[in-house]
Scaffold this active site. Sequence first.
Site, short mmCIF file in Angstrom:
data_model
loop_
_atom_site.label_atom_id
_atom_site.label_comp_id
_atom_site.label_asym_id
_atom_site.label_seq_id
_atom_site.Cartn_x
_atom_site.Cartn_y
_atom_site.Cartn_z
N GLU A 111 6.34 3.74 -9.66
CA GLU A 111 5.24 4.74 -9.32
C GLU A 111 5.12 5.05 -7.95
O GLU A 111 5.69 4.21 -6.91
CB GLU A 111 4.12 3.75 -9.69
N CYS A 138 2.54 -12.12 -3.82
CA CYS A 138 1.28 -12.33 -3.26
C CYS A 138 0.04 -12.44 -4.36
O CYS A 138 0.13 -11.66 -5.32
CB CYS A 138 1.01 -11.22 -2.43
N CYS A 141 -1.79 -9.24 -5.52
CA CYS A 141 -1.06 -8.00 -5.67
C CYS A 141 -0.66 -7.86 -7.12
O CYS A 141 0.09 -8.79 -7.58
CB CYS A 141 -0.04 -7.77 -4.66
N1 SAH Z 1 5.53 -4.90 0.07
C1 SAH Z 1 4.74 -4.42 1.21
C2 SAH Z 1 4.51 -3.08 1.03
C3 SAH Z 1 3.63 -2.91 -0.34
S1 SAH Z 1 2.14 -3.57 -0.58
C4 SAH Z 1 3.69 -5.09 1.93
O1 SAH Z 1 3.35 -6.29 1.31
O2 SAH Z 1 3.32 -4.86 3.18
C5 SAH Z 1 1.22 -2.45 0.30
C6 SAH Z 1 -0.24 -2.91 0.75
O3 SAH Z 1 -1.13 -3.25 -0.45
C7 SAH Z 1 -0.29 -4.33 1.32
O4 SAH Z 1 -0.83 -4.51 2.94
C8 SAH Z 1 -1.04 -5.11 0.53
O5 SAH Z 1 -1.67 -6.30 1.32
C9 SAH Z 1 -2.07 -4.37 -0.11
N2 SAH Z 1 -2.41 -4.81 -1.40
C10 SAH Z 1 -1.88 -5.39 -2.21
N3 SAH Z 1 -2.64 -5.80 -3.40
C11 SAH Z 1 -3.87 -5.37 -3.11
C12 SAH Z 1 -5.20 -5.34 -3.67
N4 SAH Z 1 -5.22 -6.06 -4.84
N5 SAH Z 1 -6.26 -4.93 -3.05
C13 SAH Z 1 -6.14 -4.14 -1.66
N6 SAH Z 1 -5.13 -4.08 -1.29
C14 SAH Z 1 -3.67 -4.57 -1.98
FE1 SF4 Z 2 3.18 -8.90 -1.60
FE2 SF4 Z 2 2.54 -6.76 -3.40
FE3 SF4 Z 2 3.54 -6.18 -0.93
FE4 SF4 Z 2 5.19 -7.58 -2.88
S1 SF4 Z 2 4.18 -5.59 -3.10
S2 SF4 Z 2 5.05 -8.08 -0.53
S3 SF4 Z 2 3.81 -8.87 -3.63
S4 SF4 Z 2 1.61 -7.31 -1.36
#
Ligand code: SAH
Ligand code: SF4
Length: 363
Positions: A111, A138, A141
């Site tokens: 996506e 995480c 996420c």
């Molecule tokens: N993997 C990389 C980039 C993609 S995630 C990283 O983790 O930095 C991009 C952003 O989305 C990250 O800052 C993450 O903390 C945030 N994110 C992920 N899940 C989320 C959620 N449920 N609510 C708000 N932000 C979220």
């Molecule tokens: Fe963590 Fe989601 Fe970023 Fe992957 S994409 S590192 S699971 S926040």
Amino acid sequence: MPVGFIYSNETYALGYNIYSMKTNLRSLSKTELIQFIEQMGQKPYRAKQIINWLYKRLANSFDEMTDLSKEFRADLEKKAYISNLTLLQKQVSRDGTEKFLFGLEDGESIESVVIPNTKGEASYSLCISSQVGCAMKCLFCRTGGLGLKRNLRSYEIVNQVISSKRLIGKGEITNIVFMGMGEPFNNFKEVRDALMKITELIGYSKRKITVSTSGIVPGIKKFGDEGPDVNLAISLNASTDESRTMIMPINKKYPLENLMKACREFPLAPRRRITFEYVLIGDINDSSEDARRVTSLLKDIRAKVNLIPFNPVGSSTGLKKSSEGRVLKFQDIINKAGITTMIRKSKGSDISAACGQLKAGYK
Ligand code: SAH
Ligand code: SF4
């Protein structure tokens, strides 16, 4: 055999597909592309024309390259192809955010999201993916819940920019952020090759691009050493090792002390800052003590903070949003310590296009 039916990722490892032996032009670097065109017996300026068609005029086929002779185009057709993404689904949010579900040549999907910079204007930030899924798990996420399916190839990353540009028509993409699916530093080489193409060939300025990492310390070092020097964002998300490890398992391997040291040592270009993203989760990481600890973690770092209210993603984790009061208080404490802190509005949540909601799947 049509390229779309090749189902092995290895097939593309050398930049051509072993069934037809056709070279995927978008897999080649600038130098490789010039060599390829020369080997076809063409003058070097022809390579420039093709680069222009591929990366500026966003051509998806040789037929569109009308300033090349018919013979040359036929020869290209025999020896080369242009890999494209297939648009499987498009969703438009009430706030103008658009989410694209793209199909890859092996049947996987990813996506990308375009987010309007200002309401009602056709200028966007583009959020792209670096992997199919993500291995980092995480807790908050949704992509993390998928696990890792595979790395994206550099041209699959670049094609998200090209296809999105085509799809928004007259609109303009001003910024590109690697904040979609995947951990960019777990796919270092392809992400770097993609960055080279996005800057050198499409023509984006390095300061308009941001790579976001969950905190892979060796990746941050390598990125600092080897560049390209686009902006760096770190998903901090907690102020103690205990809470960070709970929501981001990678913290066990690279705890806060190591992470902050890598940030302090990062060779930041003049007038640049590292962005620290912080997802605020109710009663987990959103107290005033947390905010104060964040300010001490960021001491001696040219930093700005992006607060992201947690997006409940229909998971069974029991995590909840911070209250508005706590979000504002958190911001206030960090701002008062002299660190610019923004609250990032969650755009596109009605179409599951907001942060952490990306989870490619085509049913
Ligand atoms: N993997 C990389 C980039 C993609 S995630 C990283 O983790 O930095 C991009 C952003 O989305 C990250 O800052 C993450 O903390 C945030 N994110 C992920 N899940 C989320 C959620 N449920 N609510 C708000 N932000 C979220
Ligand atoms: Fe963590 Fe989601 Fe970023 Fe992957 S994409 S590192 S699971 S926040």
